[in-house]
Design a protein around this motif. Structure first.
Motif, PDB file in Angstrom:
ATOM      1  N   LEU A   1       0.919  -1.303   0.077  1.00 52.79           N
ATOM      2  CA  LEU A   1       0.025  -0.080  -0.019  1.00 52.79           C
ATOM      3  C   LEU A   1       0.889   1.352   0.061  1.00 52.79           C
ATOM      4  O   LEU A   1       0.494   2.315  -0.666  1.00 52.79           O
ATOM      5  CB  LEU A   1      -1.082   0.078   1.482  1.00 52.79           C
ATOM      6  CG  LEU A   1      -2.023  -0.903   1.197  1.00 52.79           C
ATOM      7  CD1 LEU A   1      -2.675  -0.821   2.527  1.00 52.79           C
ATOM      8  CD2 LEU A   1      -3.066  -0.661   0.213  1.00 52.79           C
TER       9      LEU A   1
ATOM     10  N   GLY B   1      -0.911   5.100   0.697  1.00 50.68           N
ATOM     11  CA  GLY B   1      -2.067   4.338   0.704  1.00 50.68           C
ATOM     12  C   GLY B   1      -2.594   3.852   1.702  1.00 50.68           C
ATOM     13  O   GLY B   1      -3.902   3.826   2.215  1.00 50.68           O
ATOM     14  N   LEU B   2      -1.685   3.692   2.859  1.00 48.63           N
ATOM     15  CA  LEU B   2      -2.058   3.261   4.236  1.00 48.63           C
ATOM     16  C   LEU B   2      -2.807   4.345   5.031  1.00 48.63           C
ATOM     17  O   LEU B   2      -3.696   4.046   5.530  1.00 48.63           O
ATOM     18  CB  LEU B   2      -0.921   2.708   4.885  1.00 48.63           C
ATOM     19  CG  LEU B   2      -1.006   2.422   6.528  1.00 48.63           C
ATOM     20  CD1 LEU B   2      -2.050   1.270   6.457  1.00 48.63           C
ATOM     21  CD2 LEU B   2       0.119   2.054   7.056  1.00 48.63           C
TER      22      LEU B   2
END
Length: 211
Positions: free
Chosen positions: A67, A71-72
């Motif tokens: 990710l 993304g996280l």
């Protein structure tokens, strides 16, 4: 407080809740580690809302690493300090893959070497995931230990050491869950609910409140 009182206190807490569990959602040691990392200065409810969306998409070191930090963040941005936590989680995932074959280490030293993992987080993982008799002293346990006089201490480390020394061995594995839940729902910070407390007569708090 004498040993007999402590024995009776934990006997009653066990009778009230024979199988205490963390309120964080997890199904694997890795999920627990990430949830505890995210829970610093955040509520378990808030963490569970975030991981309920994150874990179906990514719940292994490899999938969370994929990710990336940005993304996280999309999954954990509702949690306090999410920027720092995202970076620590990604670094931790990388270290788990590179140093531990993606497994969660079962020693405090190895856990504390992971980014963002302190003594309390390590103790939670060792106790909850692996059944080791550790004591993760948070604000609830610190308050309950001092207020009741089960294990008074000036700082969390002193309280931890006293609890490890004074809690009867048969209760050690579950003691930290009982104390957290007791502090969260009964022996609350502003005004303890002494009238509904199962250990009120054993507690040595001087300013009891009949609630």
């Amino acid at each position: 407080m004498n040993a007999q009182k402590r024995l009776e206190i934990f006997t009653r807490l066990r009778a009230e809740n024979p199988e205490p569990r963390t309120e964080l959602y997890w199904t694997t040691p890795f999920e627990l580690l990430i949830a505890v990392l995210l829970s610093a200065q955040a509520t378990d409810v808030g963490v569970n809302k975030a991981t309920a969306k994150l874990y179906p998409v990514a719940n292994t070191p490899e999938s969370i690493l994929a990710l990336g930090v940005e993304g996280l963040k999309e999954y954990i941005k509702t949690i306090g300090l999410y920027n720092t936590k995202a970076e620590n989680v990604i670094k931790t995932c990388r270290m788990l893959i590179e140093l531990h074959d993606s497994e969660i280490p079962q020693t405090r030293e190895a856990l504390e070497a992971l980014p963002g993992v302190g003594r309390k987080t390590a103790n939670v993982v060792l106790n909850t995931a692996f059944g080791q008799p550790t004591m993760a002293v948070d604000t609830h346990i610190f308050r309950v230990s001092n207020r009741t006089r089960i294990a008074p201490g000036k700082n969390v480390l002193e309280v931890e050491h006293k609890l490890m020394r004074h809690v009867p061995k048969e209760f050690l594995v579950d003691a930290h869950h009982w104390l957290i839940l007791h502090g969260r729902y009964t022996c609350v910070a502003r005004k303890p609910r002494c009238g509904s407390c199962v250990i009120e007569d054993l507690c040595e708090y001087k300013d009891k409140v009949d609630l």
